[in-house]
Every structure is written in structure tokens, then in C-alpha cells.
Design an enzyme around this catalytic site. Structure first.
Site, PDB file in Angstrom:
ATOM      1  N   TRP A 187       0.856  -1.188   0.000  1.00  0.00           N
ATOM      2  CA  TRP A 187       0.000   0.000   0.000  1.00  0.00           C
ATOM      3  C   TRP A 187       0.889   1.234   0.000  1.00  0.00           C
ATOM      4  CZ3 TRP A 187      -0.078   3.882   3.783  1.00  0.00           C
ATOM      5  CH2 TRP A 187      -0.996   4.908   3.544  1.00  0.00           C
ATOM      6  N   GLU A 228      -3.092  -3.124  -2.362  1.00  0.00           N
ATOM      7  CA  GLU A 228      -4.178  -2.496  -1.594  1.00  0.00           C
ATOM      8  C   GLU A 228      -4.467  -1.081  -2.067  1.00  0.00           C
ATOM      9  OE1 GLU A 228      -4.948  -1.040   3.051  1.00  0.00           O
ATOM     10  OE2 GLU A 228      -3.260  -2.358   2.549  1.00  0.00           O
ATOM     11  N   LYS A 230      -7.105   2.536  -2.134  1.00  0.00           N
ATOM     12  CA  LYS A 230      -7.743   3.453  -1.205  1.00  0.00           C
ATOM     13  C   LYS A 230      -8.501   4.492  -2.020  1.00  0.00           C
ATOM     14  CE  LYS A 230      -6.602   5.708   3.191  1.00  0.00           C
ATOM     15  NZ  LYS A 230      -5.510   5.977   4.137  1.00  0.00           N
ATOM     16  N   ASP A 261      -9.295  -3.319   2.234  1.00  0.00           N
ATOM     17  CA  ASP A 261      -9.274  -2.784   3.587  1.00  0.00           C
ATOM     18  C   ASP A 261     -10.640  -2.177   3.845  1.00  0.00           C
ATOM     19  OD1 ASP A 261      -9.027  -0.902   5.802  1.00  0.00           O
ATOM     20  OD2 ASP A 261      -6.865  -1.126   5.629  1.00  0.00           O
ATOM     21  N   HIS A 264     -11.091   1.550   3.900  1.00  0.00           N
ATOM     22  CA  HIS A 264     -10.753   2.350   2.727  1.00  0.00           C
ATOM     23  C   HIS A 264     -11.927   2.567   1.783  1.00  0.00           C
ATOM     24  CE1 HIS A 264      -6.127   1.505   3.041  1.00  0.00           C
ATOM     25  NE2 HIS A 264      -6.642   2.104   4.097  1.00  0.00           N
ATOM     26  N   HIS A 288      -8.137  -6.572   5.132  1.00  0.00           N
ATOM     27  CA  HIS A 288      -7.741  -5.841   6.315  1.00  0.00           C
ATOM     28  C   HIS A 288      -9.029  -5.451   7.029  1.00  0.00           C
ATOM     29  CE1 HIS A 288      -3.332  -4.475   5.464  1.00  0.00           C
ATOM     30  NE2 HIS A 288      -3.479  -5.771   5.567  1.00  0.00           N
ATOM     31  N   ASP A 296     -11.637   6.149   7.248  1.00  0.00           N
ATOM     32  CA  ASP A 296     -10.500   5.281   7.580  1.00  0.00           C
ATOM     33  C   ASP A 296      -9.971   5.594   8.973  1.00  0.00           C
ATOM     34  OD1 ASP A 296      -8.534   3.397   7.269  1.00  0.00           O
ATOM     35  OD2 ASP A 296      -7.213   4.696   6.109  1.00  0.00           O
ATOM     36  N   ASP A 298      -9.818   3.363  11.546  1.00  0.00           N
ATOM     37  CA  ASP A 298      -9.103   2.218  12.123  1.00  0.00           C
ATOM     38  C   ASP A 298      -9.442   1.947  13.581  1.00  0.00           C
ATOM     39  OD1 ASP A 298      -7.426   1.190   9.941  1.00  0.00           O
ATOM     40  OD2 ASP A 298      -6.560   3.180   9.963  1.00  0.00           O
ATOM     41  N   ASP A 328      -6.500  -4.773  11.017  1.00  0.00           N
ATOM     42  CA  ASP A 328      -5.785  -3.514  10.803  1.00  0.00           C
ATOM     43  C   ASP A 328      -6.484  -2.397  11.564  1.00  0.00           C
ATOM     44  OD1 ASP A 328      -4.163  -1.504   9.944  1.00  0.00           O
ATOM     45  OD2 ASP A 328      -4.920  -1.449   7.892  1.00  0.00           O
TER      46      ASP A 328
END
Length: 421
Positions: A187, A228, A230, A261, A264, A288, A296, A298, A328
Site C-alpha cells: 500500500w 491495496e 484506497k 481494507d 478504505h 484488512h 479510515d 481504524d 488492521d
């Protein structure tokens, strides 16, 4: 303290209830036992790493909170990981980044190689876990104007191409040493804050950089790459070079895994709907799993609707064998070890609940357009006693049942974490 006899009694009741629907709880337990999660090491030290632990996080990454006990050294981080893994049922893997190299002297990212991860391989052998890899393309002065592999500056590209090449050597070392395939996830944070004039040349440079990185062939039993995308990130709101579509096409055309992810994508977008579309054409997926409260962000993974949609899709479409599930997130507002335990156990619970369903019967009803049966059964299953099956799964894996896992973490917190300055 949960009593073993009570857990077993509850399990027998649940086993009988599910059997009425034609669901074999023993089969579900066995299937869940085979699923290995990839635990993100960076939750334990706020994405600091060991090459430049006091450096500023860049690339759209930011950690909130100052909970005491952050890991500062390799020994502290592996001790914390050991504590967390001991409370998660099953056998798993640990994800690393280039910045987690344990070098005998100061090194640049483009100088790090397999020898600098011997510490981790030795630890993984002792712990009985596998290792996955991520080349670090952020938080470094060579990220120029938010660009790395797609930079118009050849010197910048050469630097990051070397980082990518060396990460593949490291991932291959993991696979050879530990006897299980290491996923190497790529990424990059490249893009523009405002509207660009040229949208194609940055992507052409990224394409060429990746192709050069992946020129050397490695045995896939040791390692394979994932790419990956985004939608956007902080500082690249208007244009992301490595978009979802770019990497979707790259993964299919270059026979790589595509990384989805969860953070994302837009928080209201159902990423699970993309699995079947991609897997009809692609080699496989790397997930992820995160929780995007506001994009994003997380957050620690919880057993919410988004996670349930992901696990149901993987189980119902029988795609677990072609999907690697990684975690993640980074949250420094809570005990960091608890983040690993909550997230991993939530993901396993969601997988188990998805497995505890008469999937073949439901597919048959759907094929016959019996939507009444489909709706009635899937709704009733929501209140079936899957928790009793989960408790039995924990018991068989010799990990704490219910909230009992929090007690050893509190003890470790008092004896270890709170004594770190």
C-alpha cells in the site's frame, strides 16, 4: 469465573438446537479451528516501529490516545503479542512492517533485509505462529510531496522500489523459515490534495514501479503479494494514484491478491458484495478488517453488521480458502492488548455464527424462489445459541471463556504495562 461443566451443558443444548436445522456444531468448530487470522503488530506500539521509533507518522496515519504501556522495544512488543495470542483461540499469524526490523545498527528502509528479521522468525518459531509482511511506504523523509512509487522524481522512485524488492526477500525468508506462505501487502500513500491535471502518468509510473519490484520470481509456497487500494487519504483528498480500480485491475492482470481494507471504502458501502465479483476472475483476496467509524479511522473490530456481512459472504460462498483475513487498526485510548483480543475474538465469533447455518438448504430454497423459507430461517438464526458453541470452542482451545480473558490482561497491565515509563 466461568465453570467448565456449565459451558459443556450449555453446548449440548445448543448442539441439539442446531441439529434440528441440520447444522453440525462439531463440524463448525472444526472448520473455525482451521481459520488463521493475521494479527497486526502495530496496535502494540502505535505504529512506531524500531528503525525510527520517535519519528512523526505521515501518509494519512494518526494514532489517538496515550494509554500507558506502549511497547518500546522488540522484547516488549513480542511479550505483549504473546499475552494477546494466549487469549485468542486457534493458531494465527502476525503482520509486520519494514519499520519493525531489529537491526544491529541504524539502517535506512531501503537497506533492511531478511537478516534484520531473524529476531521475529526466531520468536515466531517459539510462539508457533506465521508471519506476514508489509513494506513501509510512509513516515519517512523520502515520501516527497506525498509521492513514493508514483513520484516523477526518479531518485524517489528508485528508493522505494528498493524498499519493495527487499520486502519480498523478507517475506520469502518468512515462508522458507516457518513453512507457511507469507502474504506481502503493498500500500502506498501517493496522490494529490487538489485536482491534478495529469491523472494517467502517475498511474503509469506506479504500474512500472510495481512491475519492476515483482520481476524476480519467488516460490508461492513461501510468499505471494497483495495490492491495496484506497479511495482517498489525508492530504490526497482529490486524487489517489493507487485507487481501488487500479489495484483491482493490477491484481487480475498480474496474478496477485487484491487487498480490501474495510476502512478504505465509504462506511455505508458493503465491501462483502465485491468478493464474489472479484473472485470469479482474481487469484484471491487479502482482507484488512477494520472498523471505519468516520471513514479510515481504524477502530478496534467489533461484531457489528459490517463484520457479519463479511464473514457470512466468505462462508456462504465457500471462499475462505482463497481469502486471507488480517486485522488492521490502532487505538491508544485503551489497553492495546485488549484491542487484539477483542478484534480477533469478534472476527472468530462472526465466522462461527456464519458457519452455524443450514447453508445448503437455504441455497436450495433460494434456487426454488422460496424466499419465505430463506427469510424465516435467517431471521430465527439470529437468536440461536451460537454463544454456547463459541464458549465450547474457547474451552477446547484452553483460552478463557466469556469475559474471563480480561482478568489476565488486567494483571499483566499492573505487573508489566504500567511499570513502563
Amino acid at each position: 469465573m466461568v465453570k467448565e461443566k456449565e459451558v459443556q451443558q450449555a453446548y449440548e443444548v445448543a448442539k441439539s438446537r442446531y441439529a434440528e436445522l441440520g447444522v453440525d456444531t462439531e463440524q463448525a468448530i472444526h472448520r473455525l479451528q482451521t481459520v488463521s487470522l493475521s494479527i497486526n503488530c502495530w496496535q502494540g506500539d502505535d505504529v512506531s516501529g524500531f528503525l525510527n521509533p520517535n519519528g512523526e507518522l505521515t501518509g494519512g496515519i494518526g494514532v489517538s490516545g496515550h494509554y500507558p504501556g506502549k511497547a518500546r522495544t522488540p522484547d516488549e512488543l513480542t511479550a505483549d503479542l504473546h499475552e494477546g495470542l494466549s487469549l485468542i483461540p486457534g493458531t494465527h499469524k502476525v503482520q509486520l512492517h519494514t519499520i519493525y526490523a531489529v537491526a544491529d545498527h541504524k539502517k535506512e528502509l531501503n537497506e533492511v533485509g531478511p537478516d534484520d528479521f531473524k529476531y521475529w522468525v526466531d520468536w515466531a518459531k517459539q510462539e508457533g505462529v506465521g508471519l506476514d509482511m508489509n513494506p513501509t511506504f510512509f513516515s519517512h523523509p523520502m515520501v516527497k510531496h506525498n509521492f513514493t512509487l508514483a513520484s516523477p522524481d526518479e531518485a524517489v522512485r528508485r528508493y522505494w522500489i528498493e524498499v519493495g524488492k527487499r520486502s519480498r526477500e523478507i517475506a520469502n525468508y518468512f515462508g522458507e523459515s516457518l513453512g507457511q506462505q507469507a502474504i506481502n501487502n503493498f500500500w502506498i500513500p501517493d496522490g494529490f490534495k487538489d485536482n491534478p491535471i495529469d491523472k494517467v502518468d502517475p498511474r503509469r509510473r506506479l504500474l512500472n514501479s510495481l512491475d519492476e519490484i515483482f520481476t524476480k520470481k519467488f516460490d508461492e509456497k513461501n510468499t505471494i503479494e497483495s495490492v491495496e487500494g484506497k479511495l482517498f487519504g489525508t492530504g490526497i483528498e482529490s486524487y489517489t494514484v493507487g485507487s481501488h480500480l487500479f489495484y483491482n485491475n493490477y491484481a487480475i492482470s498480474r496474478h496477485k491478491l487484491w487487498t480490501i481494507d474495510v476502512g478504505h471504502w465509504h462506511p455505508t458501502e458493503d465491501v462483502s458484495d465485491k468478493f464474489s465479483s472479484f473472485l470469479l476472475f482474481g487469484k484471491g483476496l487479502m482482507l484488512h478488517v477494520s472498523r471505519p467509524v468516520r471513514w479510515d479511522s481504524d477502530h478496534v473490530v467489533i461484531m457489528d453488521d459490517a463484520l457479519m456481512r463479511i464473514t457470512r459472504t466468505l462462508v456462504r460462498d465457500n471462499e475462505l480458502a482463497r481469502t486471507n483475513i488480517g486485522l488492521d487498526f490502532f487505538d491508544a485510548t485503551i489497553n492495546r492488548i485488549s484491542g487484539w483480543v477483542v478484534s480477533a475474538r469478534a472476527t472468530q465469533k462472526a465466522l462461527l455464527q456464519a458457519m452455524l447455518a443450514p447453508i445448503d438448504d437455504l441455497k436450495k430454497a433460494e434456487l426454488n424462489f422460496d424466499f419465505t423459507q430463506r427469510l424465516a430461517e435467517t431471521e430465527e438464526l439470529k437468536s440461536y445459541p451460537f454463544g454456547a458453541v463459541w464458549d465450547e470452542f474457547c474451552l477446547r482451545n484452553n483460552v478463557p471463556v466469556g469475559l474471563d480473558w480480561l482478568k489476565p490482561i488486567r494483571k499483566y497491565e499492573q505487573e508489566v504495562l504500567f511499570k513502563r515509563s
